[in-house]
Design an enzyme around this catalytic site. Structure first.
Site, PDB file in Angstrom:
ATOM      1  N   HIS A  58       0.824  -1.216   0.000  1.00  0.00           N
ATOM      2  CA  HIS A  58       0.000   0.000   0.000  1.00  0.00           C
ATOM      3  C   HIS A  58       0.856   1.263   0.000  1.00  0.00           C
ATOM      4  O   HIS A  58       0.497   2.271   0.607  1.00  0.00           O
ATOM      5  CB  HIS A  58      -0.955   0.011   1.206  1.00  0.00           C
ATOM      6  CG  HIS A  58      -1.886  -1.160   1.256  1.00  0.00           C
ATOM      7  ND1 HIS A  58      -2.997  -1.271   0.455  1.00  0.00           N
ATOM      8  CD2 HIS A  58      -1.856  -2.293   2.007  1.00  0.00           C
ATOM      9  CE1 HIS A  58      -3.617  -2.414   0.709  1.00  0.00           C
ATOM     10  NE2 HIS A  58      -2.936  -3.061   1.639  1.00  0.00           N
ATOM     11  N   ASN A 131      -9.995  -3.601   1.820  1.00  0.00           N
ATOM     12  CA  ASN A 131      -9.653  -3.503   0.403  1.00  0.00           C
ATOM     13  C   ASN A 131     -10.915  -3.234  -0.410  1.00  0.00           C
ATOM     14  O   ASN A 131     -12.019  -3.182   0.126  1.00  0.00           O
ATOM     15  CB  ASN A 131      -8.990  -4.797  -0.084  1.00  0.00           C
ATOM     16  CG  ASN A 131      -7.560  -4.951   0.392  1.00  0.00           C
ATOM     17  OD1 ASN A 131      -6.834  -3.984   0.554  1.00  0.00           O
ATOM     18  ND2 ASN A 131      -7.155  -6.185   0.628  1.00  0.00           N
ATOM     19  N   TYR A 345       0.182  -4.582  11.557  1.00  0.00           N
ATOM     20  CA  TYR A 345      -0.025  -3.201  11.143  1.00  0.00           C
ATOM     21  C   TYR A 345       0.584  -2.219  12.137  1.00  0.00           C
ATOM     22  O   TYR A 345       1.300  -1.295  11.749  1.00  0.00           O
ATOM     23  CB  TYR A 345      -1.523  -2.926  10.953  1.00  0.00           C
ATOM     24  CG  TYR A 345      -1.982  -3.201   9.543  1.00  0.00           C
ATOM     25  CD1 TYR A 345      -1.886  -4.483   9.001  1.00  0.00           C
ATOM     26  CD2 TYR A 345      -2.487  -2.198   8.745  1.00  0.00           C
ATOM     27  CE1 TYR A 345      -2.287  -4.746   7.711  1.00  0.00           C
ATOM     28  CE2 TYR A 345      -2.894  -2.454   7.444  1.00  0.00           C
ATOM     29  CZ  TYR A 345      -2.797  -3.727   6.938  1.00  0.00           C
ATOM     30  OH  TYR A 345      -3.191  -3.974   5.645  1.00  0.00           O
TER      31      TYR A 345
END
Length: 490
Positions: A58, A131, A345
């Site tokens: 990303h 997504n 993350y």
């Protein structure tokens, strides 16, 4: 840092006014430069350090601020305050992105698109990190680094490699559902405004009585689905590689605020167990979807983007999302990929942005927050004179009615490494997706696959074709015909 007032004199980062920003201090007009020229040193030192590591995935993205407005009551499912009444608004920030490309890559590449939304609630930040597809390529996070490496560059040639991608996918039938979506027309959406978004994972909601339901989040674009043809996506990659960012930024500047209808699929643990028994599909498997016929979409609210950031680096590049950010009334699930992302993350942001990345304005909660975390780089809010520790209560950690306070998530089974591959159905849902495509959509799928498949080894090709055949014989036949048209018999 906010925009300085007009006519503010140029200064060093410490606020010291500068007499000259055009000429370095030298020993005479042609002499060597002097170490005392701190402005020169500060300017060059900062320039050398003005890039932070790009995201591993990303990396190329666009962001904007907006609002979420509740349109339907879901208090039966969750005690989260942002849903407490119809009409309530919550400030948001969203970031859209490609997945596999570098930060300088083209917006129109064939790739899934990241769809991450932060809700600045009165109980803290809720990050829904998903997504534009409701499924993914793999079902276990231990394979995520391997998968992503295949989407990057060959370690020897430093080139993208169709062989690497399809070597991995052909050995992983679980990927076929997402591969089918990726090589369909939806693999090249027309910008970010004309695509749907999904939480993708199975999450949970907890109501005021402590009852849990499992949910899937959906964002349905009000602009209508629009996709680019493979040829047009390729043309734009060269002519305007920032096409999607330009489209989103321009639309918001013109006052054409994009909106999405936020919807929810809801199921109890018992309903999912019955569904799994009937279909054989694991409801917590990220490579699968919950069919709408079995779990209808329920309306929740409207998500709108209506303000562009003032500074891309500060507000978009440094935006740090994590699916672990779930406010009271929300929870997780046994989804293995979600469990991996809960760690990965936040850890990525600690490395990429810094220990105190949550202090930055775009990441900071807009409600009061208090913890004992102190020090480290960029400690913008370091707790003042408050204690940096908490005592252990003699009575233990009995819930005080604050925070999540959710019912226990029931777990079962022995701790071990379980491999269900080969015994699970990885083909039916891919076949279902293929069969709902229009005739032209199917032909586009065949042609989009034939290009990269014409570049792979014969062994890899035959292994991948066998997966298409198992999803639907017409699927495999169509790809073979498209390969034949390219002069590669299959």
């Amino acid at each position: 840092m906010s925009t300085p007032p007009p006519n503010t004199p140029l200064s060093t980062a410490s606020g010291i006014p500068l007499a000259d920003n055009q000429n370095s201090i030298s020993a005479g007009p042609r002499g060597p430069l002097l170490l005392q020229d701190f402005h020169l040193l500060e300017k060059l030192q900062h320039f050398n350090r003005e890039r932070i590591p790009e995201r591993v995935v990303h990396a190329k993205g666009s962001g904007a601020y907006g609002t979420f407005t509740v349109t339907h009551d879901i208090a039966a499912y969750t005690k989260a305050r942002l849903f407490s009444e119809v009409g309530k608004q919550t400030a948001t920030f969203a970031r859209f992105s490609t997945v596999g490309g570098e930060r300088g890559s083209a917006d129109t590449e064939r790739d899934p698109r990241g769809f991450a939304v932060r809700f600045y609630t009165e109980e803290g930040n809720w990050d829904l990190v998903g997504n534009n597809t409701p499924m993914f390529f793999i079902k276990d996070p231990i394979k995520f680094p391997d998968f992503v490496h295949t989407q990057k560059r060959d370690p020897q040639s430093n080139l993208k490699s169709a062989e690497m991608m399809f070597d991995f996918w052909s050995h992983a039938p679980e990927s076929l559902h997402q591969v089918t979506m990726l090589f369909s027309d939806r693999g090249t959406p027309d910008g970010y405004r004309h695509m749907d978004g999904f939480g993708s994972h199975t999450y949970s909601l907890i109501n005021a009585d402590g009852q849990r339901v499992y949910v899937k989040w959906h964002f349905k674009t009000r602009q209508g689905i629009k996709n680019l043809s493979a040829a047009e996506a390729g043309r734009l990659a060269g002519a305007d590689p920032d096409y999607a960012q330009r489209d989103l930024f321009g639309a918001i500047e013109r006052g054409e605020f994009p909106q999405w209808e936020v919807k929810l699929q809801v199921a109890t643990e018992e309903q999912l167990a019955q569904w799994e028994q009937r279909t054989g599909w694991n409801p917590f498997d990220l490579t699968k979807v919950w069919p709408h016929a079995d779990f209808p979409l329920l309306p929740v609210g409207i998500f709108e983007l209506n303000r562009n950031p003032d500074n891309y680096h500060a507000e978009v590049e440094q935006a740090a999302f994590s699916p672990a950010n779930a406010v009271p009334g929300m929870g997780y699930s046994p989804d293995k990929m979600l469990q991996g992302r809960l760690f990965a993350y936040h850890d990525a942001q600690l490395y990429r942005v810094g220990t105190n990345h949550q202090h930055l304005p775009v990441n900071a909660a807009r409600c009061p927050f208090h913890n004992q975390q102190r020090d480290g780089g960029m400690a913008i809010n370091n707790g003042g004179a408050a204690r940096n520790y908490a005592n252990l209560a003699a009575a233990g950690s009995a819930p005080q009615g604050l925070g999540h306070g959710e019912a226990a998530l029931a777990l079962q089974g022995g701790a071990a490494r379980y491999d269900g591959r080969g015994a699970e159905d990885d083909f039916s849902q891919a076949g279902n997706l293929f069969r709902i495509l229009t005739p032209q959509g199917k032909q586009n799928l065949f042609d989009n696959l034939a290009g990269p498949l014409s570049q792979v080894r014969e062994e890899t090709l035959q292994r991948q074709l066998a997966h298409f055949d198992r999803a639907d014989p017409a699927y495999g036949a169509g790809v073979r015909a498209a390969l034949q048209a390219l002069g590669k018999p299959a």
